[in-house]
Design an enzyme around this catalytic site. Structure first.
Site, PDB file in Angstrom:
ATOM      1  N   CYS A  34       3.372  -8.965   1.468  1.00  0.00           N
ATOM      2  CA  CYS A  34       3.067 -10.021   2.422  1.00  0.00           C
ATOM      3  C   CYS A  34       3.080  -9.371   3.797  1.00  0.00           C
ATOM      4  O   CYS A  34       3.525  -8.246   3.953  1.00  0.00           O
ATOM      5  CB  CYS A  34       4.133 -11.111   2.382  1.00  0.00           C
ATOM      6  SG  CYS A  34       4.362 -11.804   0.741  1.00  0.00           S
TER       7      CYS A  34
ATOM      8  N   ARG B  55      -2.608  -7.620   3.864  1.00  0.00           N
ATOM      9  CA  ARG B  55      -1.404  -7.452   3.044  1.00  0.00           C
ATOM     10  C   ARG B  55      -1.201  -8.598   2.051  1.00  0.00           C
ATOM     11  O   ARG B  55      -0.327  -8.534   1.183  1.00  0.00           O
ATOM     12  CB  ARG B  55      -0.172  -7.362   3.944  1.00  0.00           C
ATOM     13  CG  ARG B  55      -0.206  -6.225   4.917  1.00  0.00           C
ATOM     14  CD  ARG B  55       1.051  -6.198   5.736  1.00  0.00           C
ATOM     15  NE  ARG B  55       2.208  -5.973   4.901  1.00  0.00           N
ATOM     16  CZ  ARG B  55       2.641  -4.784   4.539  1.00  0.00           C
ATOM     17  NH1 ARG B  55       2.014  -3.704   4.948  1.00  0.00           N
ATOM     18  NH2 ARG B  55       3.707  -4.664   3.779  1.00  0.00           N
TER      19      ARG B  55
ATOM     20  N   TRP C 115       1.232 -12.988  -0.324  1.00  0.00           N
ATOM     21  CA  TRP C 115       0.668 -12.610  -1.619  1.00  0.00           C
ATOM     22  C   TRP C 115       1.724 -13.034  -2.622  1.00  0.00           C
ATOM     23  O   TRP C 115       2.795 -12.443  -2.702  1.00  0.00           O
ATOM     24  CB  TRP C 115       0.411 -11.111  -1.680  1.00  0.00           C
ATOM     25  CG  TRP C 115      -0.265 -10.668  -2.943  1.00  0.00           C
ATOM     26  CD1 TRP C 115      -1.608 -10.654  -3.189  1.00  0.00           C
ATOM     27  CD2 TRP C 115       0.363 -10.163  -4.128  1.00  0.00           C
ATOM     28  NE1 TRP C 115      -1.851 -10.185  -4.461  1.00  0.00           N
ATOM     29  CE2 TRP C 115      -0.660  -9.879  -5.062  1.00  0.00           C
ATOM     30  CE3 TRP C 115       1.679  -9.936  -4.501  1.00  0.00           C
ATOM     31  CZ2 TRP C 115      -0.404  -9.370  -6.326  1.00  0.00           C
ATOM     32  CZ3 TRP C 115       1.937  -9.430  -5.772  1.00  0.00           C
ATOM     33  CH2 TRP C 115       0.897  -9.153  -6.670  1.00  0.00           C
TER      34      TRP C 115
ATOM     35  N   ASN D 128       9.102 -10.456   3.399  1.00  0.00           N
ATOM     36  CA  ASN D 128       8.168  -9.666   2.588  1.00  0.00           C
ATOM     37  C   ASN D 128       9.003  -8.873   1.605  1.00  0.00           C
ATOM     38  O   ASN D 128       9.824  -8.058   2.019  1.00  0.00           O
ATOM     39  CB  ASN D 128       7.366  -8.722   3.495  1.00  0.00           C
ATOM     40  CG  ASN D 128       6.604  -7.665   2.715  1.00  0.00           C
ATOM     41  OD1 ASN D 128       6.208  -7.902   1.582  1.00  0.00           O
ATOM     42  ND2 ASN D 128       6.388  -6.516   3.313  1.00  0.00           N
ATOM     43  N   GLY D 129       8.799  -9.112   0.310  1.00  0.00           N
ATOM     44  CA  GLY D 129       9.576  -8.380  -0.700  1.00  0.00           C
ATOM     45  C   GLY D 129       9.964  -9.303  -1.832  1.00  0.00           C
ATOM     46  O   GLY D 129       9.408 -10.393  -1.977  1.00  0.00           O
TER      47      GLY D 129
ATOM     48  N   GLU E 124     -13.547   5.889 -10.073  1.00  0.00           N
ATOM     49  CA  GLU E 124     -13.429   5.257  -8.755  1.00  0.00           C
ATOM     50  C   GLU E 124     -14.591   4.284  -8.513  1.00  0.00           C
ATOM     51  O   GLU E 124     -14.397   3.191  -7.981  1.00  0.00           O
ATOM     52  CB  GLU E 124     -13.371   6.357  -7.671  1.00  0.00           C
ATOM     53  CG  GLU E 124     -13.376   5.895  -6.228  1.00  0.00           C
ATOM     54  CD  GLU E 124     -12.214   4.978  -5.853  1.00  0.00           C
ATOM     55  OE1 GLU E 124     -11.280   4.801  -6.641  1.00  0.00           O
ATOM     56  OE2 GLU E 124     -12.287   4.398  -4.757  1.00  0.00           O
TER      57      GLU E 124
ATOM     58  N   LYS F 134     -14.164   0.299  -7.787  1.00  0.00           N
ATOM     59  CA  LYS F 134     -14.724  -0.363  -6.599  1.00  0.00           C
ATOM     60  C   LYS F 134     -15.516  -1.587  -7.014  1.00  0.00           C
ATOM     61  O   LYS F 134     -15.394  -2.646  -6.412  1.00  0.00           O
ATOM     62  CB  LYS F 134     -15.667   0.571  -5.824  1.00  0.00           C
ATOM     63  CG  LYS F 134     -15.074   1.668  -4.979  1.00  0.00           C
ATOM     64  CD  LYS F 134     -14.271   1.224  -3.797  1.00  0.00           C
ATOM     65  CE  LYS F 134     -12.863   0.898  -4.169  1.00  0.00           C
ATOM     66  NZ  LYS F 134     -11.894   1.949  -4.144  1.00  0.00           N
TER      67      LYS F 134
ATOM     68  N   GLU G 263     -13.183  -4.483  -8.507  1.00  0.00           N
ATOM     69  CA  GLU G 263     -12.237  -5.162  -7.620  1.00  0.00           C
ATOM     70  C   GLU G 263     -12.903  -6.049  -6.567  1.00  0.00           C
ATOM     71  O   GLU G 263     -12.320  -7.034  -6.160  1.00  0.00           O
ATOM     72  CB  GLU G 263     -11.236  -4.189  -6.983  1.00  0.00           C
ATOM     73  CG  GLU G 263     -11.765  -3.304  -5.897  1.00  0.00           C
ATOM     74  CD  GLU G 263     -10.680  -2.399  -5.300  1.00  0.00           C
ATOM     75  OE1 GLU G 263      -9.530  -2.821  -5.164  1.00  0.00           O
ATOM     76  OE2 GLU G 263     -11.020  -1.264  -4.953  1.00  0.00           O
TER      77      GLU G 263
ATOM     78  N   HIS H 185     -17.901   8.371 -28.355  1.00  0.00           N
ATOM     79  CA  HIS H 185     -16.711   8.056 -29.167  1.00  0.00           C
ATOM     80  C   HIS H 185     -16.342   6.577 -29.060  1.00  0.00           C
ATOM     81  O   HIS H 185     -15.219   6.201 -29.367  1.00  0.00           O
ATOM     82  CB  HIS H 185     -15.534   8.932 -28.728  1.00  0.00           C
ATOM     83  CG  HIS H 185     -15.806  10.397 -28.921  1.00  0.00           C
ATOM     84  ND1 HIS H 185     -15.781  11.002 -30.160  1.00  0.00           N
ATOM     85  CD2 HIS H 185     -16.168  11.358 -28.048  1.00  0.00           C
ATOM     86  CE1 HIS H 185     -16.086  12.282 -30.026  1.00  0.00           C
ATOM     87  NE2 HIS H 185     -16.336  12.521 -28.757  1.00  0.00           N
TER      88      HIS H 185
ATOM     89  N   LYS I  61      -3.629  -5.267   0.076  1.00  0.00           N
ATOM     90  CA  LYS I  61      -3.858  -3.874   0.449  1.00  0.00           C
ATOM     91  C   LYS I  61      -2.667  -2.984   0.104  1.00  0.00           C
ATOM     92  O   LYS I  61      -2.836  -1.886  -0.406  1.00  0.00           O
ATOM     93  CB  LYS I  61      -4.153  -3.823   1.952  1.00  0.00           C
ATOM     94  CG  LYS I  61      -4.499  -2.437   2.469  1.00  0.00           C
ATOM     95  CD  LYS I  61      -5.882  -2.029   2.023  1.00  0.00           C
ATOM     96  CE  LYS I  61      -6.256  -0.649   2.496  1.00  0.00           C
ATOM     97  NZ  LYS I  61      -7.357  -0.087   1.690  1.00  0.00           N
TER      98      LYS I  61
HETATM   99  O1  M6R Z   1      -1.749   2.616  -0.460  1.00  0.00           O
HETATM  100  P1  M6R Z   1      -1.965   3.302  -1.756  1.00  0.00           P
HETATM  101  O2  M6R Z   1      -2.961   4.408  -1.671  1.00  0.00           O
HETATM  102  O3  M6R Z   1      -0.682   3.794  -2.368  1.00  0.00           O
HETATM  103  O4  M6R Z   1      -2.539   2.207  -2.711  1.00  0.00           O
HETATM  104  C1  M6R Z   1      -2.782   2.453  -4.062  1.00  0.00           C
HETATM  105  C2  M6R Z   1      -3.639   1.368  -4.676  1.00  0.00           C
HETATM  106  O5  M6R Z   1      -2.995   0.129  -4.582  1.00  0.00           O
HETATM  107  C3  M6R Z   1      -5.010   1.267  -4.024  1.00  0.00           C
HETATM  108  O6  M6R Z   1      -5.672   2.479  -4.050  1.00  0.00           O
HETATM  109  C4  M6R Z   1      -5.867   0.198  -4.735  1.00  0.00           C
HETATM  110  O7  M6R Z   1      -6.153   0.626  -6.029  1.00  0.00           O
HETATM  111  C5  M6R Z   1      -7.137  -0.093  -3.946  1.00  0.00           C
HETATM  112  N1  M6R Z   1      -7.356  -1.498  -3.861  1.00  0.00           N
HETATM  113  C6  M6R Z   1      -8.348   0.493  -4.558  1.00  0.00           C
HETATM  114  O8  M6R Z   1      -9.487   0.224  -3.827  1.00  0.00           O
END
Ligand code: M6R
Length: 615
Positions: A2, A27, A75, A101-102, A488, A492, A495, A511, A610
């Protein structure tokens, strides 16, 4: 996961809190709330939805006056996103107000004990339990707010960054931190509190980042005093001068942060290697590596821990370290590594990769590796973040703030740093000649310009996105250095567009995943001329024979794949180890355009945040 923000001083807190929340919305963004206090009246507004919804609700209720303010963007962890579960939360008496936050892990047992003592709860949150625990301590022990917070926090298990005030003390906010970030901005007779410095950067450059288990009582006009939560020892604030500037955290004319951040990559990669890559002198200079060279050179192996996109950067690094520097590497999901009792020795070097520097699992993996004696090196973007502070040494990526939830420039700058490290170690180990080393340096130096060229395919990629925007599935294939790029690319797309996507090593397709191929299945194949090229071409033929649709990412001038693929996206040629820095660019743009065409919220995809500060 959060965002929290607070202000106490002479100004109107409302615009500071609202703007601050907008900057922290990355966040968490399923609900938001704020409280304002002018010394007489408290006004609290909260709502399910975005900060914009909160703003409308607050303004409709004329809830916008007071020189003390707290705000929260959520969040959800405990309790669904709704108005009641949103923060801030009052204590039962209505005197104390908290944002958090936590996660308070032992909140159930505390809640039961409080209920026995007559407390009632409106929400399903752990936070409402915490504020009432503080109230209970304050009343039974007859102590001031600061002491009550301290005693209460010694009874909880979990993670927190909290800000709390008492209606009877309009001149004071108490803050505390364990596991979640908390920065205090120091102004003239005023203080700001936030999960990161972005909410107060236009007001002050001076900030203190609380360490874990520290708390502070903040009063305008008085010096900030820090204490250790455990033993009440005085801690001395390390006041830092912030480098962040306001332009970096605005959209700068782009429709979305993600697009801005994609286009920032030439600059970001250059900033990453600036002052480190000295091609004309045939040198790589990195303080964190130079000072710990022996540790790296004598390492049994390098263990890389990370999550999500950072984990993918770690996979690219595995190829580079093993291929160029001949050092054995293992790449681990931090969330698995921390719980599987791994064998770690004092001769292991652990590299933790994290954009935010706050990812809970990565942080926990670091702590475990340190306990077992490993040397821990951090690759982070956010300066002063928890991971940056927890590691023995490290290197910042200098990508600048990444606000879009989907990581883009973090990925390419992480690869840049890891490539620099691998090249440096390879050179030190005599793994290749001066001329080969120089060749790599020059090639890496040219990457920003080549990324610029790769970005010129944007219009073509938009057209391809139009064709596939309604697909239900998508497969991404790559081999060698470009296998992590396939993973990756798939991450992308899923998500931000919510299309199901899988990344696979191209040869693994037969496979299992090949069963999925039909004329409805777009397959993105990274087929750069170097590295298993012919083998990837064979894989493309296998897909074609089953009527799959091929979107191929190739080096400029490719003829063989161009004849087979339905769509060709060219990137400039480079050496194989550096190719992920270019091949990933079209995949970022493709997911961006598809998500946009599907009407998705590109910067704030559903269910995500994030910084993942919960495990
Ligand atoms: O801040 P970080 O690099 O540790 O975050 C890791 C993942 O949460 C982050 O890369 C997440 O997978 C992204 N949303 C991917 O786009």
């Amino acid at each position: 996961m959060c965002g929290i923000v607070g202000y106490i001083g002479q100004r109107d807190a409302y615009p500071i809190i609202v703007k601050g929340l907008q900057r922290l919305e990355y966040r968490g963004y399923d609900s938001a709330g704020l409280v304002l206090y002018d010394g007489n009246d408290i006004c609290l507004t909260k709502t399910k939805g975005k900060v914009e919804d909160l703003k409308n609700k607050a303004e409709a209720a004329s809830c916008n006056t007071g020189q003390l303010g707290l705000g929260h963007t959520r969040w959800a962890t405990h309790g669904i996103p709704n108005d009641i579960n949103s923060h801030p939360h009052y204590s039962n008496s209505g005197d104390l107000v908290i944002i958090h936050n936590g996660i308070i892990e032992n909140y159930e047992s505390i809640k039961k004990a409080l209920i026995k003592r007559g407390y009632t709860f409106e929400s399903d949150t752990d936070t409402e339990v915490l504020v009432n625990l503080i109230e209970e301590v304050k009343n039974t022990e007859e102590v001031k707010l600061g002491q009550a917070v301290q005693i209460a926090l010694n009874q909880v298990v979990g993670a927190y960054a909290i800000a709390v005030f008492d209606r009877n003390k309009p001149n004071e906010i108490v803050v505390a931190k364990l596991g979640s970030p908390l920065a205090i901005g120091i102004g003239d007779n005023e203080y700001f509190v936030a999960s990161d410095a972005s909410p107060f950067i236009e007001f002050t450059n001076n900030a203190v980042y609380l360490e874990d288990e520290e708390m502070a009582i903040i009063r305008p006009g008085k010096e900030i005093k820090l204490r250790k939560i455990k033993d009440d020892a005085i801690a001395y604030p390390n006041i830092q001068e912030l480098q962040l500037n306001i332009e970096e955290i605005e959209k700068g004319g782009y429709d979305h942060f993600m697009l801005k951040e994609i286009y920032e990559q030439p600059r970001a990669i250059l900033d990453t290697y600036r002052g480190r890559l000295l091609a004309d002198q045939g040198l790589i200079r990195m303080a964190g590596i130079d000072q710990n060279l022996e540790k790296f050179l004598n390492a049994n192996r390098i263990i890389i821990v990370a999550c999500g996109t950072s984990w993918h950067a770690g996979l690219v690094a595995e190829y580079i370290f093993e291929d160029l520097a001949r050092i054995p590497v293992e790449v681990e999901y931090a969330s698995e590594f921390r719980y599987r009792n791994p064998v770690i020795t004092e001769n292991d070097v652990l590299i933790a990769i994290s954009q935010s520097g706050e990812t809970a699992d990565t942080l926990a993996a670091i702590k475990m590796a340190k306990e077992k004696g490993a040397f821990v090196f951090g690759v982070c973007n956010v300066v002063g973040s928890s991971i940056a502070r927890e590691t023995h040494a490290g290197a910042y990526t200098h990508a600048g703030p990444e606000i879009g939830v989907a990581s883009t420039k973090a990925f390419t700058t992480q690869i840049t740093i890891l490539t620099l490290i691998a090249l440096k170690l390879a050179k030190e180990k005599g793994a290749f000649s001066d001329s080969k080393f120089h060749e790599y340096l020059t090639e890496l130096e040219a990457i920003p310009e080549k990324v610029e060229t790769a970005l010129q395919s944007n219009v073509l990629i938009e057209q391809i996105a139009e064709v596939y925007k309604n697909s239900s599935n998508c497969l991404y294939l790559g081999r060698g250095y470009n296998f992590p790029v396939a993973l990756e690319g798939a991450l992308k797309l899923k998500e931000i567009s919510y299309i199901h996507a899988e990344g696979y090593p191209a040869a693994e397709m037969k496979h299992g995943p090949i069963a999925l191929i039909d004329d409805q299945m777009p397959v993105v194949v990274i087929a750069t001329k170097k590295g298993h090229y012919e083998k990837v071409v064979s894989n493309i033929q296998e897909i074609k024979s089953r009527h799959g649709k091929i979107i191929a990412v190739v080096f400029e001038g490719d003829e063989m794949v161009s004849e087979l693929a339905d769509h060709i996206i060219e990137v400039p040629e480079t050496s194989e180890p550096l190719s992920p820095l270019l091949t990933t660019i079209p995949l970022q743009l493709l997911s961006y355009h598809i998500a946009l065409m599907r009407g998705c919220n590109v910067d704030q995809p559903r269910n995500l945040a994030k910084s993942v500060t919960v495990e």
